[in-house]
Design a protein around this motif. Structure first.
Motif, short mmCIF file in Angstrom:
data_model
loop_
_atom_site.label_atom_id
_atom_site.label_comp_id
_atom_site.label_asym_id
_atom_site.label_seq_id
_atom_site.Cartn_x
_atom_site.Cartn_y
_atom_site.Cartn_z
N UNK A 474 15.27 -13.09 1.02
CA UNK A 474 14.17 -12.48 1.77
C UNK A 474 13.94 -11.03 1.34
N UNK A 475 15.03 -10.29 1.11
CA UNK A 475 14.89 -8.90 0.67
C UNK A 475 14.18 -8.81 -0.68
N UNK A 476 14.52 -9.72 -1.59
CA UNK A 476 13.87 -9.74 -2.90
C UNK A 476 12.41 -10.12 -2.80
N UNK A 477 12.09 -11.06 -1.91
CA UNK A 477 10.69 -11.47 -1.72
C UNK A 477 9.86 -10.33 -1.16
N UNK A 478 10.42 -9.62 -0.19
CA UNK A 478 9.69 -8.48 0.39
C UNK A 478 9.45 -7.40 -0.65
N UNK A 479 10.45 -7.15 -1.51
CA UNK A 479 10.29 -6.14 -2.56
C UNK A 479 9.21 -6.56 -3.56
N UNK A 480 9.19 -7.86 -3.92
CA UNK A 480 8.18 -8.37 -4.84
C UNK A 480 6.79 -8.28 -4.21
N UNK A 481 6.68 -8.62 -2.93
CA UNK A 481 5.39 -8.51 -2.24
C UNK A 481 4.85 -7.08 -2.31
N UNK A 482 5.71 -6.13 -2.02
CA UNK A 482 5.27 -4.73 -2.05
C UNK A 482 4.83 -4.33 -3.46
N UNK A 483 5.58 -4.79 -4.48
CA UNK A 483 5.22 -4.46 -5.86
C UNK A 483 3.86 -5.03 -6.23
N UNK A 484 3.60 -6.27 -5.81
CA UNK A 484 2.34 -6.94 -6.16
C UNK A 484 1.16 -6.38 -5.37
N UNK A 485 1.41 -5.97 -4.13
CA UNK A 485 0.35 -5.35 -3.33
C UNK A 485 -0.08 -4.01 -3.94
N UNK A 486 0.86 -3.33 -4.58
CA UNK A 486 0.57 -2.04 -5.21
C UNK A 486 0.10 -2.18 -6.66
N UNK A 487 0.17 -3.42 -7.20
CA UNK A 487 -0.25 -3.66 -8.58
C UNK A 487 -1.77 -3.52 -8.68
N UNK A 488 -2.23 -2.71 -9.61
CA UNK A 488 -3.66 -2.40 -9.70
C UNK A 488 -4.45 -3.35 -10.58
N UNK A 489 -3.75 -4.28 -11.24
CA UNK A 489 -4.44 -5.23 -12.10
C UNK A 489 -4.82 -6.50 -11.34
N UNK A 490 -5.00 -7.59 -12.09
CA UNK A 490 -5.40 -8.89 -11.54
C UNK A 490 -4.19 -9.80 -11.50
N UNK A 491 -4.09 -10.61 -10.47
CA UNK A 491 -2.89 -11.41 -10.22
C UNK A 491 -3.28 -12.86 -9.96
N UNK A 492 -2.59 -13.79 -10.64
CA UNK A 492 -2.75 -15.22 -10.37
C UNK A 492 -1.35 -15.80 -10.15
#
Length: 632
Positions: A474-492
């Motif tokens: 869960x801790x790793x998933x939350x960290x990844x979520x935060x990273x992707x929310x702050x990612x300024x590019x396009x995500x699939x």
């Protein structure tokens, strides 16, 4: 009390895994066991099921308790077919069934009335027992569970040994569910389920009358199924009453209270030590000595230890064009079997897209096509200007097992200084000792973090992630979520983590063999829209039945309307009603077309107004058909 652990301790190879753990399973509890990877959750479960023995402490289990345990990597092999293997769960019922058949044959042959009465009495008792144990529902129950877990009819007669590892895990899960033990213990049961399977299992466990314990990192699943959370950490086992969101709230309050208690005690200690220092040799010596004794006897409050949260990030240096990606009639077939119909859509810079659908619908194939690791059967993928692609595969095929972690990262930047490479690995929570280890020695979660570190070095502006939360706690998933929310590019993203999709995705692409659907919104919003469409479809079918009934009534009315003047008046009324009904039916079809258009749901007010107009039209139609029937 069903199971109780008394201060159990367990060591492995000189390493202490669990220490002084006490826990209790009470009737009616549905428990979610959470904690970071490697903390000892599976070890605790194996101690409770007596697969392991504690080094210290003991386990107490109530008499006649039946425990069903699904391990994370089970062994489940047989030459029997899938259906026959699961039918063995009901062997006691099968014995009764064979006895009923035997007695039926005897009744057919027996001519002596007294003996026949005895056979019939025995038959009646066994039939009652057979019925009370659910004998007539065995086939239905087996089929229901298998279909719920994603098995098709054609797989029922397939030998169990011909299934993959993930399919065997689902088959064993089906067996455990059908056994209905007093305590069901499931270690990561959601790993091999698609979204439909997850929803089905949630519903099943919500209605499960017995106790269960589930180890899972699926927060959505925990939210919907459990009423107790056990959190295992370095500090021990903490019990929280409620589901996942309740646990988060309670944990936050507990940490705040512990922090305040610790700070309050530290202030008192500091103030008291200062008093002792100033007065130990003065007029207040006795007071100082007394306070020193108080401090010596004081039970110290331990300093609260918070989980060291990860702080991952993925940056991009280059901005892509507004249209990042264009898919034109892209589809994929394998051995003439189409995985999904042609998909056409534009993906714009900054969009975060979740791809969902049942297992085998081609989600990974679509991602590989976009990443240029596979070719589409039809259609074309066009990249926008300035696109720099980064791809995280599900199978870890893009890592080299014989490389060290430093060597693996250097595949992205061959001439990068070692200090720089080490700093990147450290940023993704690899210790200095791990950096010289081989990739093949990494756990699944560590491999995901290593690939994210490689993506960090590449600095892509289009990220393709295939099940990125697999193996992450869960801790790793939350960290990844935060990273992707702050990612300024396009995500699939391809993912079956619904909590993750709700938090990260702002657009959903649904794939199946029958259809593709593109929707603007997160997972929960998409599912709400899908449910509305299902309801509309059901309502449409009911209206079609009403319409047909109305037409029959109208024909009947027309056939008798010429007999009298009154009948002629009725005929005029019927004609008028039929004209009104035709107009309303046309309006209903137009509204249904609007409600089926995903673009409508981007405007909440418009969607609401359209739905209200649709309901009003249905009500008017019902009134007209009732009037039509009254004229019959």
């Amino acid at each position: 009390m069903l199971i109780k652990t008394h201060k159990i301790t367990k060591d492995y190879g000189g390493n202490r895994i669990l220490e002084d753990i006490s826990a209790q399973v009470n009737p009616g509890e549905k428990i979610g066991l959470v904690g970071k990877n490697g903390i000892g959750k599976t070890t605790l479960i194996k101690l409770m099921t007596e697969e392991l023995s504690p080094d210290e402490g003991y386990i107490e289990t109530r008499n006649n308790i039946n425990i069903g345990y699904l391990p994370q990597q089970p062994e489940f092999s047989s030459d029997d077919t899938l259906y026959d293997k699961l039918k063995q769960v009901f062997e006691n019922i099968h014995v009764l069934e064979k006895e009923l058949i035997r007695l039926e044959n005897k009744m057919a042959e027996e001519t002596n009335s007294e003996k026949l009465d005895n056979i019939m009495n025995k038959y009646s008792k066994i039939r009652d027992e057979f019925e009370s144990k659910g004998g007539y529902q065995v086939d239905r129950n087996i089929r229901s569970v298998l279909k719920g877990l994603g098995f098709g009819d054609e797989e029922f007669s397939k030998p169990l040994n011909n299934f993959s590892g993930g399919e065997k895990t689902r088959a064993l899960l089906a067996k455990k569910l059908l056994q209905r033990p007093n305590i069901l213990i499931l270690d990561e049961p959601t790993n091999y389920l698609d979204l439909d399977g997850l929803s089905w299992l949630e519903d099943y466990l919500t209605n499960y009358q017995e106790n269960f314990i589930i180890i899972t990192h699926d927060r959505y699943f925990l939210e919907n199924t459990v009423n107790v959370i056990w959190e295992l950490s370095e500090q021990g086992l903490t019990v929280y009453k409620g589901n996942y969101s309740s646990y988060i709230e309670q944990k936050k309050l507990l940490e705040e209270r512990q922090e305040k208690e610790y700070e309050k005690q530290q202030k008192y200690i500091k103030k008291t030590e200062e008093f002792i220092r100033r007065n130990i040799e003065g007029q207040k010596t006795k007071q100082a000595q007394s306070r020193r004794k108080q401090l010596e006897k004081m039970t110290l409050t331990a300093k609260p230890q918070k989980d060291s949260s990860m702080n991952l990030s993925i940056d991009t240096d280059q901005r892509s064009g507004d249209e990042t990606l264009i898919l034109e009639k892209v589809s994929k077939s394998i051995k003439e079997q189409r995985l999904f119909p042609p998909l056409s859509c534009k993906i714009f810079r900054g969009e975060k897209i979740g791809i969902i659908g049942p297992n085998g619908a081609g989600k990974t194939s679509l991602l590989k096509i976009i990443a240029d690791y596979d070719k589409s059967t039809t259609g074309e993928v066009k990249y926008g200007s300035g696109v720099l692609l980064g791809y995280l595969d599900q199978e870890q095929e893009l890592l080299t097992p014989e490389y060290t972690l430093i060597e693996e990262l250097r595949t992205e930047e061959p001439f990068g200084r070692e200090e720089y490479v080490r700093s990147i690995l450290g940023r993704f929570y690899f210790s200095a000792e791990q950096m010289t280890e081989y990739v093949s020695n990494l756990s699944g979660g560590e491999q995901v973090r290593l690939k994210l570190a490689k993506l960090f070095m590449r600095k892509p502006n289009l990220l393709l992630l295939d099940e990125p939360t697999n193996h992450l706690d869960i801790m790793g998933r939350e960290a990844l979520e935060d990273a992707l929310l702050n990612f300024e590019g396009t995500l699939i993203i391809v993912s079956h983590d619904r909590y993750f999709l709700d938090k990260v995705a702002n657009k959903i692409i649904y794939l199946s063999r029958e259809e593709v659907d593109v929707f603007g919104g997160n997972y929960s919003e998409y599912m709400e829209k899908a449910q509305k469409l299902k309801d509309i479809k059901k309502e449409r079918e009911k209206e079609e039945q009403k319409k047909e009934a109305g037409k029959k009534t109208a024909r009947k009315a027309n056939s008798t309307s010429t007999k009298t003047k009154s009948n002629k008046e009725k005929e005029l009324q019927v004609d008028e009603l039929m004209e009104q009904i035709d107009k309303l039916e046309a309006k209903k079809q137009d509204l249904e077309a609007s409600l089926s258009d995903p673009e409508l749901y981007k405007d909440g007010e418009k969607a609401k107004a359209t739905n209200e107009a649709y309901q009003e039209t249905l009500n008017l139609l019902e009134e007209k058909y009732q009037k039509l029937e009254s004229l019959a």
